[in-house]
Design an enzyme around this catalytic site. Structure first.
Site, mmCIF file in Angstrom:
data_model
loop_
_atom_site.group_PDB
_atom_site.id
_atom_site.type_symbol
_atom_site.label_atom_id
_atom_site.label_comp_id
_atom_site.label_asym_id
_atom_site.label_seq_id
_atom_site.Cartn_x
_atom_site.Cartn_y
_atom_site.Cartn_z
ATOM 1 N N SER A 170 0.842 -1.196 0.000
ATOM 2 C CA SER A 170 0.000 0.000 0.000
ATOM 3 C C SER A 170 0.882 1.253 0.000
ATOM 4 O O SER A 170 1.723 1.415 -0.874
ATOM 5 C CB SER A 170 -0.961 -0.052 1.186
ATOM 6 O OG SER A 170 -1.984 0.901 1.087
ATOM 7 N N ASP A 266 -9.865 -3.715 -5.221
ATOM 8 C CA ASP A 266 -9.035 -2.713 -4.540
ATOM 9 C C ASP A 266 -9.114 -1.393 -5.294
ATOM 10 O O ASP A 266 -8.895 -1.360 -6.510
ATOM 11 C CB ASP A 266 -7.589 -3.218 -4.515
ATOM 12 C CG ASP A 266 -6.654 -2.346 -3.696
ATOM 13 O OD1 ASP A 266 -7.060 -1.247 -3.271
ATOM 14 O OD2 ASP A 266 -5.505 -2.771 -3.488
ATOM 15 N N HIS A 296 -8.161 -4.874 -0.988
ATOM 16 C CA HIS A 296 -6.940 -4.256 -0.487
ATOM 17 C C HIS A 296 -6.589 -4.856 0.881
ATOM 18 O O HIS A 296 -7.467 -5.128 1.698
ATOM 19 C CB HIS A 296 -7.168 -2.746 -0.347
ATOM 20 C CG HIS A 296 -5.934 -1.970 -0.037
ATOM 21 N ND1 HIS A 296 -5.036 -1.578 -1.008
ATOM 22 C CD2 HIS A 296 -5.447 -1.500 1.138
ATOM 23 C CE1 HIS A 296 -4.054 -0.898 -0.441
ATOM 24 N NE2 HIS A 296 -4.277 -0.841 0.860
#
Length: 324
Positions: A170, A266, A296
């Site tokens: 991320s 995501d 995600h």
């Protein structure tokens, strides 16, 4: 590059993601600035049902902590994971996720210990300064300082600085590749591989998948706007600057070989896929896998998915073969 083919999210993944999204420590869009330090400090339990979902920490992996200095004199945490075998070992620098606002290295014990075990590597998991207390590009500067520190001190932990890779998920994936850009441009140390797990590489929030997956689960478009607002408040650079949006860097040639892992459901899926395409177009060796049926953050809860363990083993295999 793989095409995105819409599938269905398995029931167990949907149930766990819904529970995860309701945790107070996850709801950044409902937090005041004063709530953020407590949310960052939250650590998932290492035993019980959640540990079975997140993955156990191998008992033979040694875990310790130290600090590294930033360029302006701040001391930040480094969590060190060492295999039981005799080194010198390859070195993996890891940057955790959390939208440049949340997150802490201790929240990644399962994944980092897994990598230390499967890659037979020293894994150095670095904390970095976050918004809104520290605006962009402070986290990027800390990431560059962390990689340089790791190269300098790798031998102290039984590591081989000639076999250095970076990884992150991320926001941490974005920081990992930003560090590759800066260190390439400034002449070293040599980074042999970058492993980017659903990386955040475009602060402009222009990717179609943000609209497609705007309601999450786990990460929503509203949460992304809050994260971006915190990190870019009083920022010294614009949203399209390569230090916060590495997708916008004009020249990706000469970067380390890469693994890019993305998730179907995501919001940041498309920016990860776009970054992988740009790396390939620049002549960088890149492997990209878009995992179906997952949101995600899925790498942190592999037991609640059908593909989480596969993704972890792909990650370890790619790092191991590039740092051999």
């Amino acid at each position: 590059m793989p095409r995105t083919v819409r599938t269905h999210m398995p029931l167990r993944t949907r149930v766990f993601a819904a529970i995860l999204q309701r945790l107070p420590s996850m709801a950044v869009h409902k937090m005041s600035v004063e709530d953020l330090p407590q949310a960052r400090a939250w650590v998932p339990p290492s035993t019980g049902p959640l540990a079975r979902i997140s993955g156990k920490v191998p008992a033979h992996i040694g875990i310790s902590e130290t600090t590294y200095p930033t360029r302006d004199g701040h001391a930040r945490l480094v969590r060190v994971y060492r295999p039981a075998s005799v080194g010198p070992h390859p070195v993996v620098v890891y940057f955790h996720g959390g939208g440049w606002v949340l997150g802490h290295p201790r929240q990644y014990d399962s994944l980092c210990a897994f990598l230390a075990d499967e890659v037979d590597a020293v894994v150095l998991s670095f904390d970095y300064r976050k918004g809104p207390e520290y605006a962009a590009p402070t986290a990027a500067h800390d990431a560059v300082d962390a990689v340089r520190w790791a190269a300098q001190w790798a031998g102290h932990f039984g590591g081989d600085p000639e076999r250095l890779g970076v990884a992150g998920d991320s926001a941490g994936g974005g920081l990992a590749t930003v560090a590759c850009h800066v260190i390439r441009d400034e002449g070293g140390p040599t980074i042999r591989h970058q492993a980017l797990i659903y990386p955040g590489v475009d602060m402009t929030m222009a990717s179609p998948s943000i609209q497609e997956n705007s309601e999450g689960p786990v990460l929503t478009a509203e949460m992304m706007r809050v994260f971006t607002g915190h990190y870019m408040a009083s920022a010294q650079v614009g949203h399209d600057h390569p230090l916060v949006s590495p997708l916008m860097h004009e020249d990706l040639a000469g970067l380390p070989s890469a693994l890019v892992q993305t998730a179907e459901f995501d919001p940041v899926r498309d920016e990860g896929l776009a970054y992988a395409r740009r790396l390939a177009e620049a002549g960088v060796a890149v492997r990209v896998t878009n995992y179906a049926g997952v949101p995600h953050g899925f790498m942190s809860f592999p037991g609640a998915t059908l593909v989480g363990q596969q993704a972890r083993f792909e990650l370890a295999h790619e790092i191991r073969r590039h740092l051999a």
